[in-house]
Design an enzyme around this catalytic site. Structure first.
Site, PDB file in Angstrom:
ATOM      1  N   GLU A   1      -2.595  -3.674  12.705  1.00 41.47           N
ATOM      2  CA  GLU A   1      -1.464  -4.039  13.731  1.00 41.47           C
ATOM      3  C   GLU A   1      -0.867  -2.824  15.321  1.00 41.47           C
ATOM      4  O   GLU A   1      -1.322  -1.706  14.859  1.00 41.47           O
ATOM      5  CB  GLU A   1       0.156  -3.769  13.182  1.00 41.47           C
ATOM      6  CG  GLU A   1       0.178  -5.040  12.594  1.00 41.47           C
ATOM      7  CD  GLU A   1       1.225  -5.274  11.668  1.00 41.47           C
ATOM      8  OE1 GLU A   1       2.873  -5.118  11.828  1.00 41.47           O
ATOM      9  OE2 GLU A   1       1.605  -6.163  11.027  1.00 41.47           O
TER      10      GLU A   1
ATOM     11  N   CYS B   1       1.391   2.898  19.735  1.00 40.43           N
ATOM     12  CA  CYS B   1       1.031   3.455  17.601  1.00 40.43           C
ATOM     13  C   CYS B   1      -0.094   2.794  17.319  1.00 40.43           C
ATOM     14  O   CYS B   1      -0.239   1.533  17.119  1.00 40.43           O
ATOM     15  CB  CYS B   1       2.297   2.710  16.693  1.00 40.43           C
ATOM     16  SG  CYS B   1       2.585   2.844  15.053  1.00 40.43           S
TER      17      CYS B   1
ATOM     18  N   CYS C   1      -2.925   0.227   3.381  1.00 39.72           N
ATOM     19  CA  CYS C   1      -2.612   1.768   2.533  1.00 39.72           C
ATOM     20  C   CYS C   1      -3.053   2.102   0.986  1.00 39.72           C
ATOM     21  O   CYS C   1      -2.547   0.152   0.174  1.00 39.72           O
ATOM     22  CB  CYS C   1      -1.510   2.050   3.121  1.00 39.72           C
ATOM     23  SG  CYS C   1      -1.209   3.499   2.665  1.00 39.72           S
TER      24      CYS C   1
ATOM     25  N   CYS D   1       3.679   2.919  -1.106  1.00 41.00           N
ATOM     26  CA  CYS D   1       5.463   3.157  -1.290  1.00 41.00           C
ATOM     27  C   CYS D   1       5.879   2.150  -1.033  1.00 41.00           C
ATOM     28  O   CYS D   1       5.298   0.822  -0.945  1.00 41.00           O
ATOM     29  CB  CYS D   1       5.472   4.021   0.385  1.00 41.00           C
ATOM     30  SG  CYS D   1       4.500   5.273   0.369  1.00 41.00           S
TER      31      CYS D   1
ATOM     32  N   CYS E   1       7.069   0.055   1.451  1.00 43.29           N
ATOM     33  CA  CYS E   1       6.525  -0.357   3.064  1.00 43.29           C
ATOM     34  C   CYS E   1       5.679  -1.014   2.607  1.00 43.29           C
ATOM     35  O   CYS E   1       4.856  -1.862   2.212  1.00 43.29           O
ATOM     36  CB  CYS E   1       5.977   0.615   2.949  1.00 43.29           C
ATOM     37  SG  CYS E   1       4.239   0.890   4.394  1.00 43.29           S
TER      38      CYS E   1
ATOM     39  N   CYS F   1       5.554  -1.978  10.785  1.00 44.70           N
ATOM     40  CA  CYS F   1       4.179  -2.677  10.162  1.00 44.70           C
ATOM     41  C   CYS F   1       3.649  -2.831   9.472  1.00 44.70           C
ATOM     42  O   CYS F   1       4.335  -2.471   8.252  1.00 44.70           O
ATOM     43  CB  CYS F   1       3.551  -0.928  10.783  1.00 44.70           C
ATOM     44  SG  CYS F   1       2.479  -0.563  12.654  1.00 44.70           S
TER      45      CYS F   1
HETATM   46  N1  SAH Z   1       0.786   6.522   6.333  1.00 42.51           N
HETATM   47  C1  SAH Z   1       1.762   7.402   7.058  1.00 42.51           C
HETATM   48  C2  SAH Z   1       1.503   7.139   8.120  1.00 42.51           C
HETATM   49  C3  SAH Z   1       2.138   5.080   8.753  1.00 42.51           C
HETATM   50  S1  SAH Z   1       3.339   4.660   7.976  1.00 42.51           S
HETATM   51  C4  SAH Z   1       2.914   7.396   6.655  1.00 42.51           C
HETATM   52  O1  SAH Z   1       3.195   7.123   5.302  1.00 42.51           O
HETATM   53  O2  SAH Z   1       3.216   8.950   7.176  1.00 42.51           O
HETATM   54  C5  SAH Z   1       4.925   5.327   9.321  1.00 42.51           C
HETATM   55  C6  SAH Z   1       5.873   5.493   8.818  1.00 42.51           C
HETATM   56  O3  SAH Z   1       6.694   4.100   8.922  1.00 42.51           O
HETATM   57  C7  SAH Z   1       6.261   6.286   7.818  1.00 42.51           C
HETATM   58  O4  SAH Z   1       7.241   7.551   7.999  1.00 42.51           O
HETATM   59  C8  SAH Z   1       6.317   5.287   6.443  1.00 42.51           C
HETATM   60  O5  SAH Z   1       7.612   6.184   5.708  1.00 42.51           O
HETATM   61  C9  SAH Z   1       7.392   4.135   7.207  1.00 42.51           C
HETATM   62  N2  SAH Z   1       7.825   3.140   7.104  1.00 42.51           N
HETATM   63  C10 SAH Z   1       7.083   2.097   6.430  1.00 42.51           C
HETATM   64  N3  SAH Z   1       7.894   1.056   5.991  1.00 42.51           N
HETATM   65  C11 SAH Z   1       8.925   1.450   6.293  1.00 42.51           C
HETATM   66  C12 SAH Z   1      10.282   0.876   5.639  1.00 42.51           C
HETATM   67  N4  SAH Z   1      10.239  -0.589   5.409  1.00 42.51           N
HETATM   68  N5  SAH Z   1      11.222   1.086   6.765  1.00 42.51           N
HETATM   69  C13 SAH Z   1      11.295   2.277   7.842  1.00 42.51           C
HETATM   70  N6  SAH Z   1       9.948   2.388   7.646  1.00 42.51           N
HETATM   71  C14 SAH Z   1       9.034   2.196   6.752  1.00 42.51           C
HETATM   72 FE1  SF4 Z   2       0.676   3.432   3.123  1.00 44.74          FE
HETATM   73 FE2  SF4 Z   2       2.841   2.501   4.002  1.00 44.74          FE
HETATM   74 FE3  SF4 Z   2       3.298   4.708   2.306  1.00 44.74          FE
HETATM   75 FE4  SF4 Z   2       2.965   5.093   4.807  1.00 44.74          FE
HETATM   76  S1  SF4 Z   2       4.662   4.727   4.302  1.00 44.74           S
HETATM   77  S2  SF4 Z   2       1.168   5.981   2.730  1.00 44.74           S
HETATM   78  S3  SF4 Z   2       1.186   2.586   5.040  1.00 44.74           S
HETATM   79  S4  SF4 Z   2       2.034   2.559   1.797  1.00 44.74           S
END
Ligand code: SAH
Ligand code: SF4
Length: 346
Positions: free
Chosen positions: A92, A105, A112, A116, A119, A333
């Site tokens: 995406e 973006c 990944c 987390c 996410c 994302c």
């Molecule tokens: N992996 C990297 C970059 C991609 S994620 C990282 O984690 O920083 C980009 C951002 O989106 C990160 O700050 C992540 O914590 C946030 N993110 C992911 N899922 C989310 C959600 N459901 N709500 C809000 N922020 C989210």
């Molecule tokens: Fe990976 Fe999503 Fe965590 Fe970023 S927020 S490190 S994309 S699992």
């Protein structure tokens, strides 16, 4: 022998590649320009001789992405894309319009491995890392589709850029190169979940990009619960690496803090966060957590978010609440790709 991914090459490497075919090195500048601009058909490289175009066609792979879904917001000019890569995998990207220009973006991996809990990108694990050319292609495809020039890039799509370190750094050098898209490094942000070894390595590169750190919690107890990476490198280690990074690069660090109701949005969390960030040249970006189908996380209400921001500001921490773009095509994302893969309509 497989074809060579020449769109991931620096100009100096193109020179070597060209000379291996007996071609003059001075053609490298012209070729670099076409490749970086996203021209994939050698016949459109009009200042190259026909024989060289043939050599390129036979020996090079010029990576591009194909738009498989395009969703434009009716509220603002945000456009979300699901792109297909040459091997059929999907990623995406999001194009956003700000007063100062267009921002894309981009994703850095398919999936990944960081896992987390809030996410969607991490749900299926890591499938593979992207090549530098596949990162570049996300920008040129959006430019082509909208007839615009992109001035800012954020590496905040799917994937952990520091888990794909070499390709991410190469992308940064290519995208900012003269003769290419020439997007200033100061207009680029790289977001990491806190891969401390990668932050240290990146500091050595000393690039004037903005480092964005997804902190999301002020202590190990909460952070380890929602971000497994914290079990390897705790908050203290992470902040020490940020301090070091700040010292070397003299760049202000940006901390992302996604507010999740009942998890990390208490007054005590704000107080603790302020205390731990004290003395660090930084900025806190508060983001209302985006609900994901696979979990039960909710965002706090608007007042609670503003209150959290006020607590930080009162303690001398620079904090803003991120404006939500493209709210009507919502799907942070990872979510969009998942739905396309599952055959649903977003
Ligand atoms: N992996 C990297 C970059 C991609 S994620 C990282 O984690 O920083 C980009 C951002 O989106 C990160 O700050 C992540 O914590 C946030 N993110 C992911 N899922 C989310 C959600 N459901 N709500 C809000 N922020 C989210
Ligand atoms: Fe990976 Fe999503 Fe965590 Fe970023 S927020 S490190 S994309 S699992």
């Amino acid at each position: 022998m497989g074809k060579t991914d020449i769109r991931s090459f620096y100009q100096s490497e193109l020179e070597t590649w060209l000379s291996s075919f007996g071609e003059p090195r001075y053609r490298a500048g012209q070729l670099f320009h076409w490749l970086q601009a996203g021209v994939t058909n050698p016949d459109e490289m009009t200042d190259l001789p026909l024989s060289l175009r043939e050599t390129i066609r036979e020996n090079a792979l010029i990576a591009d992405v194909k738009i498989v879904r395009r969703m434009a917001s009716a509220i603002d000019e945000t456009v979300k894309y699901v792109y297909e890569l040459p091997d059929g995998e999907m990623i995406e990207s999001v194009l956003m319009r700000y007063e100062h220009g267009y921002t894309v973006c981009i994703s850095t991996q398919v999936g990944c491995r960081m896992g987390c809990s809030f996410c969607a990108s991490g749900i299926g694990g890591l499938i593979r890392s992207l090549t530098p050319s596949e990162m570049l292609a996300q920008i040129t495809a959006a430019e082509r589709d909208n007839g615009i020039r992109v001035s800012n890039v954020v590496m905040m799509g799917m994937g952990e850029p520091l888990d794909n370190f070499d390709h991410s750094v190469r992308f940064l050098k290519l995208v900012s190169a003269e003769g290419g898209l020439h997007i200033g490094l100061r207009h680029i942000s790289l977001s990491t979940s806190g891969v401390v070894s990668g932050i240290k390595k990146l500091a050595k590169e000393n690039l004037p990009i903005t480092l964005s750190v997804s902190l999301h919690a002020p202590n190990d107890e909460i952070r380890s619960r929602i971000m497994p990476v914290n079990r390897k490198w705790g908050v203290a280690q992470l902040l020490a690496a940020c301090k070091e990074y700040q010292k070397v690069t003299t760049r202000r660090i940006s901390f992302e803090y996604a507010l999740i109701s009942g998890v990390n949005d208490s007054d005590a969390c704000a107080e603790e966060l302020a205390k731990r960030l004290k003395g660090l040249l930084c900025h806190v970006n508060l983001i209302p957590a985006n609900p994901v189908k696979e979990n039960t996380f909710q965002k706090p209400d608007k007042n609670k978010i503003l209150h959290f921001q006020q607590l930080l500001i009162r303690k001398g921490i620079n904090a803003t609440v991120r404006r939500t773009l493209g709210a009507d095509i919502d799907a942070s994302c990872g979510q969009l790709r998942k739905r396309v893969k599952e055959g649903g309509t977003p």
